[in-house]
Write a protein that holds these residues in place. Structure first.
Motif, PDB file in Angstrom:
ATOM      1  N   GLU A  17       0.805  -1.215   0.000  1.00 30.06           N
ATOM      2  CA  GLU A  17       0.000   0.000   0.000  1.00 30.06           C
ATOM      3  C   GLU A  17       0.840   1.269   0.000  1.00 30.06           C
ATOM      4  OE1 GLU A  17      -2.633  -0.276   3.301  1.00 30.06           O
ATOM      5  OE2 GLU A  17      -3.757  -1.974   2.472  1.00 30.06           O
ATOM      6  N   ARG A  18       2.141   1.128  -0.140  1.00 27.46           N
ATOM      7  CA  ARG A  18       2.980   2.316  -0.072  1.00 27.46           C
ATOM      8  C   ARG A  18       4.103   2.221  -1.097  1.00 27.46           C
ATOM      9  NH1 ARG A  18       8.046   1.937   3.019  1.00 27.46           N
ATOM     10  NH2 ARG A  18       8.474  -0.260   3.357  1.00 27.46           N
ATOM     11  N   ASP A  19       4.671   3.360  -1.423  1.00 27.20           N
ATOM     12  CA  ASP A  19       5.935   3.471  -2.125  1.00 27.20           C
ATOM     13  C   ASP A  19       6.917   4.174  -1.191  1.00 27.20           C
ATOM     14  OD1 ASP A  19       4.905   2.300  -4.436  1.00 27.20           O
ATOM     15  OD2 ASP A  19       4.227   4.229  -5.238  1.00 27.20           O
ATOM     16  N   VAL A  20       8.179   4.177  -1.567  1.00 27.56           N
ATOM     17  CA  VAL A  20       9.202   4.829  -0.747  1.00 27.56           C
ATOM     18  C   VAL A  20       9.966   5.834  -1.595  1.00 27.56           C
ATOM     19  CG1 VAL A  20      11.339   4.519   0.561  1.00 27.56           C
ATOM     20  CG2 VAL A  20       9.464   2.914   0.863  1.00 27.56           C
ATOM     21  N   VAL A  21      10.064   7.059  -1.097  1.00 25.60           N
ATOM     22  CA  VAL A  21      10.900   8.082  -1.715  1.00 25.60           C
ATOM     23  C   VAL A  21      12.271   8.034  -1.043  1.00 25.60           C
ATOM     24  CG1 VAL A  21      11.202  10.542  -2.179  1.00 25.60           C
ATOM     25  CG2 VAL A  21       8.906   9.541  -2.205  1.00 25.60           C
ATOM     26  N   TRP A  22      13.312   7.894  -1.866  1.00 30.44           N
ATOM     27  CA  TRP A  22      14.675   7.835  -1.345  1.00 30.44           C
ATOM     28  C   TRP A  22      15.426   9.111  -1.701  1.00 30.44           C
ATOM     29  CZ3 TRP A  22      16.389   4.342   1.984  1.00 30.44           C
ATOM     30  CH2 TRP A  22      15.758   3.089   2.048  1.00 30.44           C
ATOM     31  N   LEU A  23      16.257   9.556  -0.798  1.00 33.68           N
ATOM     32  CA  LEU A  23      17.141  10.687  -1.051  1.00 33.68           C
ATOM     33  C   LEU A  23      18.375  10.540  -0.175  1.00 33.68           C
ATOM     34  CD1 LEU A  23      16.665  12.950   1.539  1.00 33.68           C
ATOM     35  CD2 LEU A  23      14.402  12.804   0.466  1.00 33.68           C
ATOM     36  N   ILE A  39       5.144   6.950   1.174  1.00 29.44           N
ATOM     37  CA  ILE A  39       4.027   7.710   0.627  1.00 29.44           C
ATOM     38  C   ILE A  39       2.984   6.694   0.171  1.00 29.44           C
ATOM     39  CG2 ILE A  39       5.442   9.678  -0.102  1.00 29.44           C
ATOM     40  CD1 ILE A  39       5.317   8.570  -2.968  1.00 29.44           C
ATOM     41  N   PRO A  40       1.717   7.084   0.028  1.00 27.99           N
ATOM     42  CA  PRO A  40       0.720   6.133  -0.467  1.00 27.99           C
ATOM     43  C   PRO A  40       1.112   5.609  -1.852  1.00 27.99           C
ATOM     44  CG  PRO A  40      -0.345   8.087   0.432  1.00 27.99           C
ATOM     45  CD  PRO A  40       1.122   8.390   0.373  1.00 27.99           C
ATOM     46  N   LYS A  41       0.717   4.384  -2.148  1.00 28.32           N
ATOM     47  CA  LYS A  41       1.007   3.789  -3.455  1.00 28.32           C
ATOM     48  C   LYS A  41       0.550   4.730  -4.572  1.00 28.32           C
ATOM     49  CE  LYS A  41       2.322   0.267  -4.351  1.00 28.32           C
ATOM     50  NZ  LYS A  41       3.681  -0.171  -4.692  1.00 28.32           N
ATOM     51  N   GLY A  42       1.487   5.061  -5.464  1.00 26.60           N
ATOM     52  CA  GLY A  42       1.190   5.966  -6.566  1.00 26.60           C
ATOM     53  C   GLY A  42       1.044   7.418  -6.153  1.00 26.60           C
ATOM     54  N   GLY A  43       1.534   7.760  -4.944  1.00 24.71           N
ATOM     55  CA  GLY A  43       1.299   9.098  -4.403  1.00 24.71           C
ATOM     56  C   GLY A  43       2.324  10.146  -4.765  1.00 24.71           C
ATOM     57  N   LEU A  44       3.275   9.817  -5.649  1.00 28.88           N
ATOM     58  CA  LEU A  44       4.321  10.787  -5.967  1.00 28.88           C
ATOM     59  C   LEU A  44       3.756  12.036  -6.644  1.00 28.88           C
ATOM     60  CD1 LEU A  44       7.326  11.512  -6.043  1.00 28.88           C
ATOM     61  CD2 LEU A  44       7.454  10.371  -8.272  1.00 28.88           C
ATOM     62  N   LYS A  45       2.816  11.848  -7.560  1.00 29.05           N
ATOM     63  CA  LYS A  45       2.259  12.999  -8.287  1.00 29.05           C
ATOM     64  C   LYS A  45       1.644  13.996  -7.312  1.00 29.05           C
ATOM     65  CE  LYS A  45      -0.918  14.170 -12.055  1.00 29.05           C
ATOM     66  NZ  LYS A  45      -1.874  13.610 -13.068  1.00 29.05           N
ATOM     67  N   GLU A  46       0.917  13.500  -6.338  1.00 29.27           N
ATOM     68  CA  GLU A  46       0.293  14.377  -5.351  1.00 29.27           C
ATOM     69  C   GLU A  46       1.344  15.078  -4.503  1.00 29.27           C
ATOM     70  OE1 GLU A  46      -2.742  16.389  -3.555  1.00 29.27           O
ATOM     71  OE2 GLU A  46      -2.885  15.028  -5.282  1.00 29.27           O
TER      72      GLU A  46
END
Length: 398
Positions: A176-182, A221-228
């Protein structure tokens, strides 16, 4: 071997060291790829020592991790010191993947049967009477070629082309989530050798020390939530991390000024009921994709490669139909030996995944209470962490 990552190179090194001829086809022309797994468990470190490359890796740059810390709403609820564990290699390491892959490739190149071809993209499998007999691939020069092999090994990662071409059934489960890495410089006051997990309700962040003196940050972040997320600009990302690690605020804004300094990992798992068919086997993420929790992917890849190399040595010396039968038996035995360890890791990861995304107040309170209980009970802490970090090494007597 299709794929020159940790799994493919560990297998190729083992087989070449036993006198076999191996070809590794790696799509990327270079090893210096960003945001790849760098975390090695103590078992993974132990295995690098057995493969004869640990000293090289350490000389070129690796970071020893001494502690794990989990904090909820700014307060530490569990901490673990790896010095307390009675194993020959008790500390995880953070090793830049280019360093690890180069060390494995150079060790393999010392043997005459080792052949690494970078910039090679596999396009098809070749078959005879239902058995896989090799691959077709496009070389770095753009030329189409065919390569015959007694065994094709798909070690090409979580988006495995070999898995797709093989026809083997698999179950892909999106989480249900994705991960933003930096990545950013380690702030003053932060211990260099500590894994940190920060929790706040359903939000969590992983803060991983990274050689030479940086930290990698992964937040959900929520799955597919990068655009938001991107609608609010880079400041929206800064604010998300402020919520769970406010002490990073200034350094984060100075070092991560645009989205080009980030990457998003689509979180899913893959379970392949049968890892092999005649003439072909899968391993590593191609056979059993895991999540980033507790950094298990690279370790299972290395262990897969080392295990399969040991099982294939004698079968590859046999010829004809008998040799093919022995190779097939070895690939079946490989799955039998490895799938229980993968199942344990996947189960631990999925329990943590669920716990990290609790948003109900009662569930969050229960999560904090559980971590505090583990913090007070060395038995419980050891039981959980040993299932993640110490599956391979024999425990030392004290």
């Amino acid at each position: 071997m299709v794929g020159g990552g940790p799994a493919g190179l560990a297998l190729a090194l083992g087989l070449a060291g036993d006198g076999h001829e191996v070809v590794v086809l790696e799509q990327s022309p270079r090893f210096d790829r960003s945001f790849r797994g760098e975390s090695l468990s103590p078992d993974g470190v132990w295995l690098l020592d057995r493969l004869g490359v640990l000293d090289t890796v350490v000389e070129r740059g690796a970071l020893v991790v001494e502690r794990l810390e989990i904090a909820e709403n700014g307060r530490v609820v569990m901490s673990a010191d790896f010095a307390d564990y009675p194993y020959a290699q008790r500390y995880p390491m953070e090793i830049p993947q280019p360093t690890l892959l180069a060390a494995l490739a150079e060790a393999g190149a010392a043997y005459p049967g080792f052949d690494l071809r970078q910039g090679a993209k596999v396009t098809a499998l070749t078959e005879e009477d239902g058995d896989v007999t090799g691959v077709r691939y496009r070389g770095a020069d753009g030329e189409e070629r065919e390569l015959r092999a007694r065994l094709v090994v798909g070690a090409d990662g979580r988006y495995s082309k070999t898995r797709e071409l093989s026809g083997l059934a698999y179950d892909k489960q999106p989480l249900e989530r994705d991960v933003v890495w930096l990545r950013m410089p380690r702030p003053d006051g932060w211990q260099r050798a500590c894994y940190r997990i920060r929790l706040q309700g359903s939000r969590h962040g992983l803060f991983i020390p990274t050689y030479p003196d940086d930290i990698r940050i992964g937040f959900n972040i929520p799955k597919g939530g990068l655009k938001e997320l991107r609608k609010g600009g880079i400041e929206q990302l800064h604010r998300r991390i402020d919520e769970i690690a406010p002490e990073l605020s200034q350094g984060l804004r100075e070092s991560v000024t645009g989205w080009s300094g980030t990457t998003v990992l689509d979180i899913f798992t893959v379970a392949t009921p049968e890892w092999s068919r005649p003439g072909l086997t899968l391993m590593g993420d191609a056979a059993h994709t895991l999540t980033p929790i507790l950094g298990q992917g690279v370790n299972h890849a290395l262990i897969d490669g080392h295990t399969l190399a040991g099982l294939l040595d004698r079968p590859l010396r046999a010829t004809g139909r008998r040799g093919s039968e022995l190779i097939r038996t070895a690939t079946l035995r490989f799955q039998h030996q490895r799938e229980e360890a993968v199942r344990i890791s996947r189960g631990l990861q999925m329990r943590q995944e669920r716990a990290f995304t609790y948003d109900n107040q009662l569930a969050v309170a229960g999560r904090s209470a559980l971590y505090r209980i583990m913090n007070r009970s060395r038995y419980l802490q050891k039981r959980v962490l040993c299932s993640a970090y110490f599956q391979l090494q024999p425990e030392l007597a004290r």
